[in-house]
Design an enzyme around this catalytic site. Sequence first.
Site, PDB file in Angstrom:
ATOM      1  N   CYS A 167       0.802  -1.222   0.000  1.00 23.33           N
ATOM      2  CA  CYS A 167       0.000   0.000   0.000  1.00 23.33           C
ATOM      3  C   CYS A 167       0.838   1.278   0.000  1.00 23.33           C
ATOM      4  CB  CYS A 167      -0.923   0.012   1.215  1.00 23.33           C
ATOM      5  SG  CYS A 167      -1.897  -1.491   1.375  1.00 23.33           S
ATOM      6  N   HIS A 308      -3.207   7.709   5.973  1.00 23.71           N
ATOM      7  CA  HIS A 308      -3.380   6.417   5.311  1.00 23.71           C
ATOM      8  C   HIS A 308      -4.801   5.937   5.598  1.00 23.71           C
ATOM      9  CE1 HIS A 308      -2.131   2.827   3.294  1.00 23.71           C
ATOM     10  NE2 HIS A 308      -2.331   2.068   4.359  1.00 23.71           N
ATOM     11  N   GLU A 319      -1.843   4.538  13.475  1.00 21.52           N
ATOM     12  CA  GLU A 319      -1.495   5.767  12.772  1.00 21.52           C
ATOM     13  C   GLU A 319      -1.711   6.989  13.664  1.00 21.52           C
ATOM     14  OE1 GLU A 319      -2.034   7.749   8.344  1.00 21.52           O
ATOM     15  OE2 GLU A 319      -3.560   6.340   9.061  1.00 21.52           O
ATOM     16  N   LYS A 340      -9.605   8.132   1.786  1.00 26.41           N
ATOM     17  CA  LYS A 340     -10.064   6.779   1.443  1.00 26.41           C
ATOM     18  C   LYS A 340     -11.535   6.608   1.786  1.00 26.41           C
ATOM     19  CE  LYS A 340      -5.697   4.182   1.736  1.00 26.41           C
ATOM     20  NZ  LYS A 340      -4.759   5.275   2.082  1.00 26.41           N
ATOM     21  N   HIS A 345      -9.727   2.205  -0.938  1.00 28.22           N
ATOM     22  CA  HIS A 345      -8.273   2.018  -0.899  1.00 28.22           C
ATOM     23  C   HIS A 345      -7.796   1.657  -2.309  1.00 28.22           C
ATOM     24  CE1 HIS A 345      -4.303   1.172   0.213  1.00 28.22           C
ATOM     25  NE2 HIS A 345      -4.485   0.575   1.370  1.00 28.22           N
TER      26      HIS A 345
END
Length: 419
Positions: A167, A308, A319, A340, A345
Amino acid sequence: MAQRRVVITGLGAVSPVGNNVKDSWENIKAGKSGVDKITLFDASDYPVQIAAEVKEFNLESYGVDRKAMRKMNRQTKFLLGACIEAVNDAGYTKESIGKENIGITNGVGIGLNEAVEAGYKKYYDPAAGVNRLPPLTAPLALNNEAAANVSMYFGITGPSWTLSTACSSGTDSIGLALDMIRGGRMDMALACGSDADITGFNIGCYQVLQALCQNFNDNPKEASRPFDKNRCGFVMGEGAAVLVLEELEHAKARGARIYAEVAGFGATNDAYHITAPREDGSGGAKAMQLALKDAGMIPEQIQYYNAHGTSTSANDSAETKMLKTVFGSYAYKLHVSSTKSETGHMIGAAGTMEALVCVKAIEEGFVPPTANLEVPDLEHGCDLDYTPGTGVKAEIKAAASCSLGFGGHNGCIIIKKYE
């Protein structure tokens, strides 16, 4: 000797919320979700029946020959469309861009595309077998096929490299292009990310891994909900996003419009687990600290962080801890959002798409929202300002975006206003 500065002079996108930069950005700003029922295969018997598909995309409308398109997989078509938009946006034509000292970097996260699946179906079909395999299975299955086709289309003879760091592939693609230009090996680069993994086999793989959201099949638009208490996994997306990176003096000499400057990049590996990040977010924190050092900046100079933010329990809490490690108490003043929640994603394209969002956020002074964030997961420490539901105006001089991938890959990019 002063380090060569690198700026962004062109943008291109094909995403689940728009087949160009303008539409993608406007829908992200508005918090509109691109998630819906899967149409690319029959998912009616799957626990996961939703994804963020690219819709109504036709590469032929870009002037690409239909015969050439037959030798491209779905991902490649997305990437070529995004590259055509980015090249035009940078003030070049198909004929002129290849004359520059330019190369291509492309991040591909999964690459389990439709050609791979179709080939295996034929191979294991007793009525077909090895002699009935589609003749282009091998080239269409290669992860480098997308970048190679872009090279051929534009006549770009410089490096054409494909990175695969799960990713974080798209963000690492930008980092590689940045270093190549700084080092004088190129004056320009198409820094790309692309993936098209919405196939029955691929959805099945991530479904049994318990990584995908299964609880919102009847309400697809609400499925991707980063940092929310009721999140249940990520939503598979697809598409491509491209940034034209250019050495500053080269851009100035040709009178190019400059969107922003790529200030810094950092990359690390958790060396911990194949699918989960370190719970304390320390690997990602180190990547961001390296990016800040590379940029010659301190944390308080960042106004916006594009997360993310996958909408998974493991990522979102780790995160958040990462941000608190890097920014300390300033983390509570930082504008954060996960786009996202709109695009799903996009895997290999996620990092470049989110870097593009950072560029537009700086340009317009606007923080896009985290859609569907209704009840923050305070139990797991998700207590920052994630811009829930509605975007806000803000002066943004610098933005950061980190991508955190399976295998422990962490990549972080810092983009700042050009001065």
